[in-house]
Design a protein around this motif. Structure first.
Motif, PDB file in Angstrom:
ATOM      1  N   UNK A   1     -11.102  -6.804   0.075  1.00 34.95           N
ATOM      2  CA  UNK A   1     -10.815  -5.375   0.176  1.00 34.95           C
ATOM      3  C   UNK A   1     -10.179  -5.010   1.513  1.00 34.95           C
ATOM      4  N   UNK A   2      -9.044  -4.367   1.409  1.00 30.25           N
ATOM      5  CA  UNK A   2      -8.359  -3.810   2.569  1.00 30.25           C
ATOM      6  C   UNK A   2      -8.036  -2.358   2.209  1.00 30.25           C
ATOM      7  N   UNK A   3      -8.876  -1.419   2.645  1.00 29.82           N
ATOM      8  CA  UNK A   3      -8.588  -0.013   2.364  1.00 29.82           C
ATOM      9  C   UNK A   3      -7.248   0.399   2.978  1.00 29.82           C
ATOM     10  N   UNK A   4      -6.492   1.169   2.237  1.00 32.74           N
ATOM     11  CA  UNK A   4      -5.152   1.539   2.703  1.00 32.74           C
ATOM     12  C   UNK A   4      -5.190   2.379   3.978  1.00 32.74           C
ATOM     13  N   UNK A   5      -6.209   3.207   4.143  1.00 31.35           N
ATOM     14  CA  UNK A   5      -6.340   3.974   5.392  1.00 31.35           C
ATOM     15  C   UNK A   5      -6.508   3.024   6.576  1.00 31.35           C
ATOM     16  N   UNK A   6      -7.301   1.967   6.383  1.00 27.71           N
ATOM     17  CA  UNK A   6      -7.493   0.974   7.447  1.00 27.71           C
ATOM     18  C   UNK A   6      -6.209   0.194   7.712  1.00 27.71           C
ATOM     19  N   UNK A   7      -5.455  -0.108   6.664  1.00 25.57           N
ATOM     20  CA  UNK A   7      -4.186  -0.811   6.849  1.00 25.57           C
ATOM     21  C   UNK A   7      -3.204   0.060   7.634  1.00 25.57           C
TER      22      UNK A   7
ATOM     23  N   UNK B   1      -0.469 -10.154   0.060  1.00 26.82           N
ATOM     24  CA  UNK B   1      -0.714 -10.937  -1.149  1.00 26.82           C
ATOM     25  C   UNK B   1      -2.200 -10.984  -1.480  1.00 26.82           C
ATOM     26  N   UNK B   2      -2.534 -10.592  -2.715  1.00 28.76           N
ATOM     27  CA  UNK B   2      -3.870 -10.820  -3.256  1.00 28.76           C
ATOM     28  C   UNK B   2      -4.996 -10.008  -2.662  1.00 28.76           C
ATOM     29  N   UNK B   3      -4.735  -8.762  -2.278  1.00 28.92           N
ATOM     30  CA  UNK B   3      -5.839  -7.936  -1.778  1.00 28.92           C
ATOM     31  C   UNK B   3      -6.257  -6.934  -2.852  1.00 28.92           C
ATOM     32  N   UNK B   4      -7.479  -6.438  -2.704  1.00 25.51           N
ATOM     33  CA  UNK B   4      -8.026  -5.382  -3.566  1.00 25.51           C
ATOM     34  C   UNK B   4      -7.943  -5.732  -5.050  1.00 25.51           C
TER      35      UNK B   4
END
Length: 182
Positions: free
Chosen positions: A19-25, A10-13
């Motif tokens: 910011x939560x980069x998708x590669x990091x996720x 919920x509520x990122x980027x």
């Protein structure tokens, strides 16, 4: 038994915040022991498989890991493939005839009693409409969510205290079903 899940953050980027980069996720979910990890879009949708059968435990573990890694709290909901299919199949609106931007699913952390939404005068917002399902609210907005007055009323502070909610447009709902199908 291995189950496919979708994690809904919920509520990122949003506008460069949280910011939560998708590669990091993807990396984080793999570090948590999940397999077949994929992400969809930049708005906090991930799919994975796990031997764990507890959606709440999976969500809590992901929330803790995100806070440790990124330094901020993100509410997460985790839903199994069967549930996601059921949400799509039980839509009270003619999803197949609508544009994705006209229909949304708001996923809830718990079942919401319809009485909590009784203060909303549905007739005052027509042709917009909503329907309540199993831990989900279906929202029909013919002119899109950005122009919806009903969406604002449903998001009013205090309407659903203590309930975590995160919305996805119908294109994303359908894609998450597809991605968790394996």
């Amino acid at each position: 038994m291995t189950t496919a899940y979708a994690a809904l953050l919920r509520g990122i980027n949003v506008s460069g915040h949280r910011r939560v980069p998708m590669a990091d996720l993807r990396e984080l979910l793999s570090e948590l022991g999940h397999r077949e990890v994929r992400t969809y879009l930049q708005s906090g949708n991930a799919v994975f498989t796990s031997d764990c059968d507890d959606e709440s435990a999976l969500a809590a573990g992901l929330e803790r890991a995100i806070e440790r890694r990124f330094g901020f709290t993100v509410d997460c909901l985790v839903r199994g493939a069967a549930y996601l299919r059921e949400v799509a199949e039980r839509c009270p609106f003619p999803a197949a005839t609508l544009e994705g931007k006209q229909l949304h699913a708001t996923y809830f952390s718990e079942q919401v009693d319809a009485g909590r939404l009784a203060t909303i005068d549905k007739a005052a917002y027509l042709p917009e409409d909503f329907g309540l399902g199993d831990r989900v609210l279906y929202l029909y907005t013919p002119d899109g969510l950005g122009r919806s007055k009903l969406a604002g009323a449903l998001a009013a502070p205090g309407l659903l205290p203590g309930v975590t909610a995160t919305s996805r447009n119908w294109n994303t709902v359908v894609k998450l079903v597809e991605l968790t199908r394996g």
